[in-house]
Enzyme design. Structure first.
Site, PDB file in Angstrom:
ATOM      1  N   ASP A 193       0.804  -1.222   0.000  1.00 36.31           N
ATOM      2  CA  ASP A 193       0.000   0.000   0.000  1.00 36.31           C
ATOM      3  C   ASP A 193       0.839   1.275   0.000  1.00 36.31           C
ATOM      4  O   ASP A 193       0.438   2.313   0.531  1.00 36.31           O
ATOM      5  CB  ASP A 193      -0.976   0.026   1.200  1.00 36.31           C
ATOM      6  N   LYS A 251       1.905   1.999  -5.150  1.00 38.56           N
ATOM      7  CA  LYS A 251       2.462   1.406  -6.383  1.00 38.56           C
ATOM      8  C   LYS A 251       1.558   1.694  -7.574  1.00 38.56           C
ATOM      9  O   LYS A 251       2.032   2.047  -8.655  1.00 38.56           O
ATOM     10  CB  LYS A 251       2.614  -0.125  -6.205  1.00 38.56           C
ATOM     11  N   GLY A 292      -4.619  -4.296  -3.737  1.00 40.75           N
ATOM     12  CA  GLY A 292      -5.600  -3.258  -4.043  1.00 40.75           C
ATOM     13  C   GLY A 292      -4.802  -2.031  -4.436  1.00 40.75           C
ATOM     14  O   GLY A 292      -4.134  -1.430  -3.601  1.00 40.75           O
ATOM     15  N   HIS A 293      -4.811  -1.690  -5.721  1.00 43.05           N
ATOM     16  CA  HIS A 293      -3.993  -0.582  -6.234  1.00 43.05           C
ATOM     17  C   HIS A 293      -4.909   0.545  -6.697  1.00 43.05           C
ATOM     18  O   HIS A 293      -5.771   0.339  -7.541  1.00 43.05           O
ATOM     19  CB  HIS A 293      -3.105  -1.071  -7.389  1.00 43.05           C
ATOM     20  N   GLN A 325       1.924  -6.136  -3.137  1.00 42.47           N
ATOM     21  CA  GLN A 325       2.391  -6.239  -1.747  1.00 42.47           C
ATOM     22  C   GLN A 325       3.681  -5.427  -1.548  1.00 42.47           C
ATOM     23  O   GLN A 325       3.878  -4.451  -2.253  1.00 42.47           O
ATOM     24  CB  GLN A 325       2.584  -7.709  -1.316  1.00 42.47           C
TER      25      GLN A 325
HETATM   26  P1  GDP Z   1      -0.746   0.267  -3.547  1.00 40.98           P
HETATM   27  O1  GDP Z   1      -1.346  -0.993  -3.049  1.00 40.98           O
HETATM   28  O2  GDP Z   1       0.721   0.330  -3.282  1.00 40.98           O
HETATM   29  O3  GDP Z   1      -1.060   0.559  -4.980  1.00 40.98           O
HETATM   30  O4  GDP Z   1      -1.392   1.437  -2.679  1.00 40.98           O
HETATM   31  P2  GDP Z   1      -2.945   1.601  -2.275  1.00 40.98           P
HETATM   32  O5  GDP Z   1      -3.704   2.064  -3.438  1.00 40.98           O
HETATM   33  O6  GDP Z   1      -3.419   0.368  -1.577  1.00 40.98           O
HETATM   34  O7  GDP Z   1      -2.837   2.700  -1.147  1.00 40.98           O
HETATM   35  C1  GDP Z   1      -2.308   3.945  -1.386  1.00 40.98           C
HETATM   36  C2  GDP Z   1      -3.385   4.995  -1.061  1.00 40.98           C
HETATM   37  O8  GDP Z   1      -2.811   6.261  -0.958  1.00 40.98           O
HETATM   38  C3  GDP Z   1      -4.449   5.117  -2.139  1.00 40.98           C
HETATM   39  O9  GDP Z   1      -5.654   5.482  -1.537  1.00 40.98           O
HETATM   40  C4  GDP Z   1      -3.908   6.251  -3.008  1.00 40.98           C
HETATM   41  O10 GDP Z   1      -4.931   6.940  -3.712  1.00 40.98           O
HETATM   42  C5  GDP Z   1      -3.313   7.141  -1.963  1.00 40.98           C
HETATM   43  N1  GDP Z   1      -2.150   7.926  -2.379  1.00 40.98           N
HETATM   44  C6  GDP Z   1      -1.147   7.593  -3.235  1.00 40.98           C
HETATM   45  N2  GDP Z   1      -0.215   8.567  -3.256  1.00 40.98           N
HETATM   46  C7  GDP Z   1      -0.637   9.525  -2.404  1.00 40.98           C
HETATM   47  C8  GDP Z   1      -0.093  10.775  -1.970  1.00 40.98           C
HETATM   48  O11 GDP Z   1       0.982  11.183  -2.345  1.00 40.98           O
HETATM   49  N3  GDP Z   1      -0.810  11.473  -1.048  1.00 40.98           N
HETATM   50  C9  GDP Z   1      -2.001  11.031  -0.568  1.00 40.98           C
HETATM   51  N4  GDP Z   1      -2.636  11.781   0.325  1.00 40.98           N
HETATM   52  N5  GDP Z   1      -2.546   9.870  -0.960  1.00 40.98           N
HETATM   53  C10 GDP Z   1      -1.861   9.128  -1.857  1.00 40.98           C
HETATM   54  P1  IMO Z   2      -0.963  -4.259  -2.182  1.00 38.84           P
HETATM   55  O1  IMO Z   2      -0.508  -4.804  -3.507  1.00 38.84           O
HETATM   56  C1  IMO Z   2      -1.007  -4.680   2.155  1.00 38.84           C
HETATM   57  C2  IMO Z   2      -1.014  -8.764   3.734  1.00 38.84           C
HETATM   58  C3  IMO Z   2      -2.258  -9.208   4.485  1.00 38.84           C
HETATM   59  C4  IMO Z   2      -1.636 -10.172   5.466  1.00 38.84           C
HETATM   60  C5  IMO Z   2      -0.544 -10.840   4.633  1.00 38.84           C
HETATM   61  C6  IMO Z   2      -0.947 -12.178   4.032  1.00 38.84           C
HETATM   62  O2  IMO Z   2      -2.245  -3.515  -2.243  1.00 38.84           O
HETATM   63  O3  IMO Z   2       0.148  -3.488  -1.539  1.00 38.84           O
HETATM   64  P2  IMO Z   2      -2.518 -12.870   2.003  1.00 38.84           P
HETATM   65  O4  IMO Z   2      -3.971 -12.620   1.763  1.00 38.84           O
HETATM   66  O5  IMO Z   2      -1.613 -12.308   0.960  1.00 38.84           O
HETATM   67  O6  IMO Z   2      -2.215 -14.301   2.291  1.00 38.84           O
HETATM   68  O7  IMO Z   2      -2.197 -12.074   3.376  1.00 38.84           O
HETATM   69  O8  IMO Z   2      -0.234  -9.946   3.600  1.00 38.84           O
HETATM   70  N1  IMO Z   2      -1.266  -8.248   2.369  1.00 38.84           N
HETATM   71  C7  IMO Z   2      -1.210  -6.946   2.044  1.00 38.84           C
HETATM   72  N2  IMO Z   2      -1.024  -5.847   2.807  1.00 38.84           N
HETATM   73  N3  IMO Z   2      -1.134  -4.546   0.827  1.00 38.84           N
HETATM   74  C8  IMO Z   2      -1.284  -5.642   0.042  1.00 38.84           C
HETATM   75  O9  IMO Z   2      -1.273  -5.575  -1.315  1.00 38.84           O
HETATM   76  C9  IMO Z   2      -1.372  -6.910   0.647  1.00 38.84           C
HETATM   77  N4  IMO Z   2      -1.561  -8.163   0.182  1.00 38.84           N
HETATM   78  C10 IMO Z   2      -1.477  -8.969   1.243  1.00 38.84           C
HETATM   79  O10 IMO Z   2      -2.867  -8.110   5.121  1.00 38.84           O
HETATM   80  O11 IMO Z   2      -0.990  -9.466   6.494  1.00 38.84           O
HETATM   81 MG    MG Z   3      -2.907  -1.637  -1.786  1.00 37.38          MG
END
Ligand code: GDP
Ligand code: IMO
Ligand code: MG
Length: 424
Positions: free
Chosen positions: A13, A16, A40-41, A225
């Site tokens: 999270d 990416k 979840g991206h 991840q």
């Molecule tokens: P990922 O799994 O690495 O793709 O990241 P996620 O989408 O799960 O979580 C990142 C969250 O931060 C999302 O809600 C993005 O919209 C938000 N986000 C990304 N970059 C920024 C930033 O620079 N500032 C803020 N406030 N939010 C951001």
């Molecule tokens: P993105 O790509 C954050 C964590 C779960 C748990 C562990 C194992 O959005 O960054 P799993 O279901 O993979 O067997 O769970 O890994 N986990 C993540 N945490 N971002 C993710 O993906 C994750 N995918 C799995 O919360 O701790």
């Molecule tokens: Mg994510």
């Protein structure tokens, strides 16, 4: 653009999806190479939010191929729903834009069921998985009894594989966990229907990537991840079930290591983690709450609150080594605005440059950096950032030893400040 791998450097999270979307402008293909819909991206373009679980974050660029590589585990139901949701929002995939590797393993209903039942049995010892069946699917892959996407269009093969697998799975579900047995004919019918729907997208994904390279195109590899959720290099057993590090991009796509030219690590300006496991720089109650609230730190997949803490430099130095990072993209810097002083973990007590094999015993040593009060979300160039903010970025870069080429100051595609030739 050279071929670039993008990976998370913390516990996922990091942003990416956002950075891959920004970079995909220059890529001919974006490839997912590991993980599944545990990811979840989030992309935010023109104020509209799109959350992707399986589709690569190049989907919003028509000219960019989206490849699901052999290293991914695919829940076909989720993939189809994701495609239909995009379609309903007027963002349908162009013909030929999506390519699915025939070799990718399929998440079956018994994988999801076992993931949830096992976690329930573990009680307070649970990993905190996303419950999507990721671990049980990779187990079957490594045990050489997995069902692959290509099997969904071969009714006889699928039936034979199910007949071989299901009795064992049902025994585990019913006798070990007290769950309900699953019905073979129902699964067969459901998954053959998925095969019919996804059949046109199945291809030799590695072959396609080789062709793109031969023609001088560029490939962007989208990690899921983060480094410390890697099954080998992470905080085992509190990890996911795939290799999340940059090296996995090769095995999970069929592109050789000498064809990777850059590795970009995505890093939050602080740290978060979802699920159980050690987190040395986790903040105390009040600051944990503050970061979660300002940063909207709730999972994009499960909605669970993310645990929040401070930037951890030793963690990043290790991520730089195991991924071979060439650049960093720093995200969510805007979330730190308004803090008087910002703690940064610069080392672990008793450790110099080596990394502790067990993070549960790591005691952080903090340095406090001056904060800034200005809202930075409207900045359009790095030079516009307040002095203390630039000093914070410079200090992180110095602590990690990898150039920070991107500073993200908000979720939007346009809230991205860049330097260096890769991003400009
Ligand atoms: P990922 O799994 O690495 O793709 O990241 P996620 O989408 O799960 O979580 C990142 C969250 O931060 C999302 O809600 C993005 O919209 C938000 N986000 C990304 N970059 C920024 C930033 O620079 N500032 C803020 N406030 N939010 C951001
Ligand atoms: P993105 O790509 C954050 C964590 C779960 C748990 C562990 C194992 O959005 O960054 P799993 O279901 O993979 O067997 O769970 O890994 N986990 C993540 N945490 N971002 C993710 O993906 C994750 N995918 C799995 O919360 O701790
Ligand atoms: Mg994510």
């Amino acid at each position: 653009m050279p071929n670039v791998v993008v990976v998370g450097t913390q516990w996922g999270d990091e942003g990416k999806g956002k950075v891959v979307d920004v970079l995909s402008r220059k890529a001919d293909a974006v490839v997912r190479f590991q993980g599944g819909n545990n990811a979840g991206h989030t992309l935010v373009v023109n104020g509209e939010t799109v959350i992707l679980h399986l589709l690569p974050s190049g989907v919003l660029r028509e000219e960019c191929k989206c490849v699901v590589g052999n290293g991914v585990v695919v829940d076909p139901k989720v993939l189809i729903e994701e495609m239909e949701e995009l379609e309903a929002r007027g963002k349908a995939l162009r013909d030929g834009q999506l390519v699915l590797s025939r070799l990718a393993d399929v998440i079956m209903p018994y994988h999801r069921e076992l993931d949830i039942l096992r976690e329930r049995r573990l009680g307070s010892q649970k990993i905190g998985t996303t419950g999507r069946g990721i671990g049980p699917t990779y187990e079957d892959k490594v045990a050489r009894r997995g069902i692959r996407l290509g099997d969904l269009v071969e009714p006889e093969v699928l039936r034979a594989k199910l007949e071989a697998a299901l009795p064992d799975k049902n025994r585990m579900i019913v006798e070990w966990h007290g769950g309900e047995a699953l019905d073979l004919e129902a699964i067969l019918a459901e998954y053959l229907a998925y095969g019919e729907r996804l059949g046109p997208y199945l291809a030799d994904a590695a072959g396609l990537l080789h062709r793109i390279q031969r023609e001088g195109g560029s490939i962007l590899f989208e990690g899921a991840q983060g480094t410390f959720l890697d099954v080998d290099h992470g905080t085992y057993p509190y990890v996911t079930s795939s290799n999340t590090v940059a090296g996995a991009a090769c095995a999970g796509s069929g592109v050789g290591p000498t064809d990777i030219h850059e590795v970009v690590g995505i890093v939050k300006a602080y740290t978060t983690r979802v699920g159980s496991g050690p987190f040395p720089s986790e903040a105390d109650g009040e600051m944990d709450e503050h970061l979660r609230k300002v940063g909207h730190e709730f999972g994009a997949t499960t909605g669970r609150p993310r645990r929040c803490g401070w930037f951890d430099a030793p963690l990043l130095r290790q991520a730089a080594r195991v991924n071979g990072l060439t650049r960093l993209a720093l995200t969510k810097l805007d979330v730190l605005s308004g803090l008087d002083r910002i703690p940064v973990c610069v080392a672990y007590e008793g450790y110099d440059d080596e990394f502790p094999h067990d993070l549960t015993t790591a005691v952080p040593v903090y340095e406090e950096l001056p904060g800034w009060t200005e809202d930075i979300t409207q900045a359009t160039a790095l030079e516009q950032l307040p002095e203390a903010c630039l000093a914070y970025v410079a200090r992180l870069q110095e602590l990690v030893g990898v150039p920070i080429d991107v500073v993200s100051v908000g979720p939007g595609r346009d809230q991205t400040l860049v330097r260096g030739d890769l991003f400009t």
